[in-house]
Design an enzyme around this catalytic site. Structure first.
Site, PDB file in Angstrom:
ATOM      1  N   THR A  30     -20.232  -9.887  -4.423  1.00 21.95           N
ATOM      2  CA  THR A  30     -19.040  -9.856  -5.273  1.00 21.95           C
ATOM      3  C   THR A  30     -19.135  -8.724  -6.271  1.00 21.95           C
ATOM      4  O   THR A  30     -20.215  -8.486  -6.823  1.00 21.95           O
ATOM      5  CB  THR A  30     -18.936 -11.185  -6.051  1.00 21.95           C
ATOM      6  OG1 THR A  30     -18.651 -12.198  -5.111  1.00 21.95           O
ATOM      7  CG2 THR A  30     -17.871 -11.151  -7.132  1.00 21.95           C
TER       8      THR A  30
ATOM      9  N   THR B  42     -23.138 -12.916  -9.477  1.00 23.73           N
ATOM     10  CA  THR B  42     -22.881 -12.817  -8.045  1.00 23.73           C
ATOM     11  C   THR B  42     -23.967 -13.619  -7.334  1.00 23.73           C
ATOM     12  O   THR B  42     -25.062 -13.788  -7.856  1.00 23.73           O
ATOM     13  CB  THR B  42     -22.866 -11.341  -7.578  1.00 23.73           C
ATOM     14  OG1 THR B  42     -22.782 -11.299  -6.148  1.00 23.73           O
ATOM     15  CG2 THR B  42     -24.100 -10.574  -8.006  1.00 23.73           C
ATOM     16  N   GLY B  43     -23.623 -14.131  -6.167  1.00 16.48           N
ATOM     17  CA  GLY B  43     -24.580 -14.956  -5.433  1.00 16.48           C
ATOM     18  C   GLY B  43     -23.873 -16.160  -4.851  1.00 16.48           C
ATOM     19  O   GLY B  43     -22.669 -16.109  -4.568  1.00 16.48           O
TER      20      GLY B  43
ATOM     21  N   ASP C  96     -17.664 -19.213  -7.718  1.00 19.39           N
ATOM     22  CA  ASP C  96     -17.709 -19.036  -9.168  1.00 19.39           C
ATOM     23  C   ASP C  96     -16.814 -17.889  -9.655  1.00 19.39           C
ATOM     24  O   ASP C  96     -16.433 -17.854 -10.824  1.00 19.39           O
ATOM     25  CB  ASP C  96     -19.145 -18.701  -9.586  1.00 19.39           C
ATOM     26  CG  ASP C  96     -19.617 -17.426  -8.879  1.00 19.39           C
ATOM     27  OD1 ASP C  96     -19.575 -17.390  -7.633  1.00 19.39           O
ATOM     28  OD2 ASP C  96     -19.989 -16.457  -9.568  1.00 19.39           O
TER      29      ASP C  96
END
Ligand code: SD4
Length: 318
Positions: free
Chosen positions: A150, A201-202, A181
């Site tokens: 992202t 991010t993740g 998220d």
């Protein structure tokens, strides 16, 4: 003092565009939007905007979020289809008094009624990835949830305004309607001009469990430097998730405080980020973990060339 920090190497060209605005004393909102649009429009980045990989049903559903750290106004869209720049729609929503977060059909209707540019966001390259993944899943029983980056940014301008924003196609092969998220304030992004901002991010499902962007800003408010706050928040959430459910998804974050100091941390190897300010031209670093600490290694030109070569190499139907 101005500054901007962003997740992943793919942000570099966008950060260069933002730099032009910021060094002319431009607005951080304009700079971050410009930078993210640049990533959204580049079709070879397969996890943001045009060229983003589709959901299980072969549709590209995009998420974006924006927060103005002066007013604390937020705007976000989730699972929007067929509009070219989700970040611009999210930013526009941040100017509304209410109805700041819209998803699915409601987001589409808002974008349509407000004259945003329609575009089929599914590229032929993304279709090949989808086709190949379906085939691999049948043959190897691969897990669908991999391959995702992202774009998230935090930006400070000379008038001391901090903004944070994100844009993503989320996880490849996600369920229709799934959001992570990235469009969720406090998890994917947070900004407060009196303190600073952060973005993540993740694996969204895990990042949300720690409201990690808010947590980082909160730690900076308590006096931690951006680097200390990023590491503390990542390590705490990673440990908690491992204790409670046996494993933790990917967690990577960047942050900048109101003085323009910055930080980046990750629980994985190979998270890259880009940072620029008045005395630091746009530079890519890679986060490495050594003895529980995160260090930032300068990305070599060779590494950058290989990154781009991989993104743009031809792909074929299996
Ligand atoms: C999501 N956090 O939708 C996003 C995906 C991502 O690096 O950031 N990938 O869960």
């Amino acid at each position: 003092m101005w500054g901007i920090i962003a997740t992943w190497t793919m942000s570099k060209e966008g950060i260069e565009k933002a730099e032009e605005i910021l060094k002319m004393s431009g607005d951080s909102g304009d700079a971050i939007e410009k930078a993210i649009k640049e990533v959204e429009d580049f079709e070879y980045y397969k996890s943001v905007g045009y060229g983003g990989l589709p959901n299980e049903e072969g549709e590209v559903e995009l998420d974006a979020g924006y927060m103005d750290g002066d007013t604390l106004q937020i705007g976000a869209i989730g699972a929007i289809r067929d509009f070219s720049n989700p970040i611009t729609i999210a930013r526009r929503l941040s100017k509304e008094k209410v109805n700041n977060v819209l998803v699915g059909e409601g987001a589409i209707q808002y974008a349509y009624q407000n004259g945003f540019q329609r575009k089929n966001m599914l590229t032929s390259r993304a279709k090949i990835h989808y086709h190949n993944r379906l085939k691999e899943m049948k043959e190897l029983e691969l897990k669908p949830y991999s391959g995702h980056d992202t774009v998230g940014m935090v930006c400070l301008d000379e008038l001391h305004k901090v903004v944070a924003a994100t844009s993503t196609s989320g996880l490849f092969m996600k369920k229709k309607g799934r959001i992570g998220d990235s469009p969720i304030v406090g998890s994917g992004f947070y900004a407060d001009s009196q303190i600073g901002g952060a973005t993540a991010t993740g694996l969204g499902e895990d990042l949300m469990k720690g409201c990690i962007s808010y947590e980082i800003v909160s730690l900076m408010e308590k006096g931690l430097s951006p680097q200390e706050a990023c590491e503390e928040a990542v390590n705490q959430l990673d440990t908690k998730l491992k204790q409670r459910k046996g494993q933790s998804g990917d967690i990577s974050v960047v942050a900048m405080n109101k003085k323009g100091e910055w930080g980046a941390a990750s629980n994985i190897e190979g998270f890259s980020f880009v940072v620029a300010n008045a005395c630091h031209k746009p530079t890519v670093y890679i986060v490495k973990r050594k003895n529980g600490k995160c260090i930032h290694e300068l990305a070599s030109q060779e590494w950058l060339d290989e990154y781009m070569r991989k993104r743009m190499e031809p792909i074929y139907k299996k």
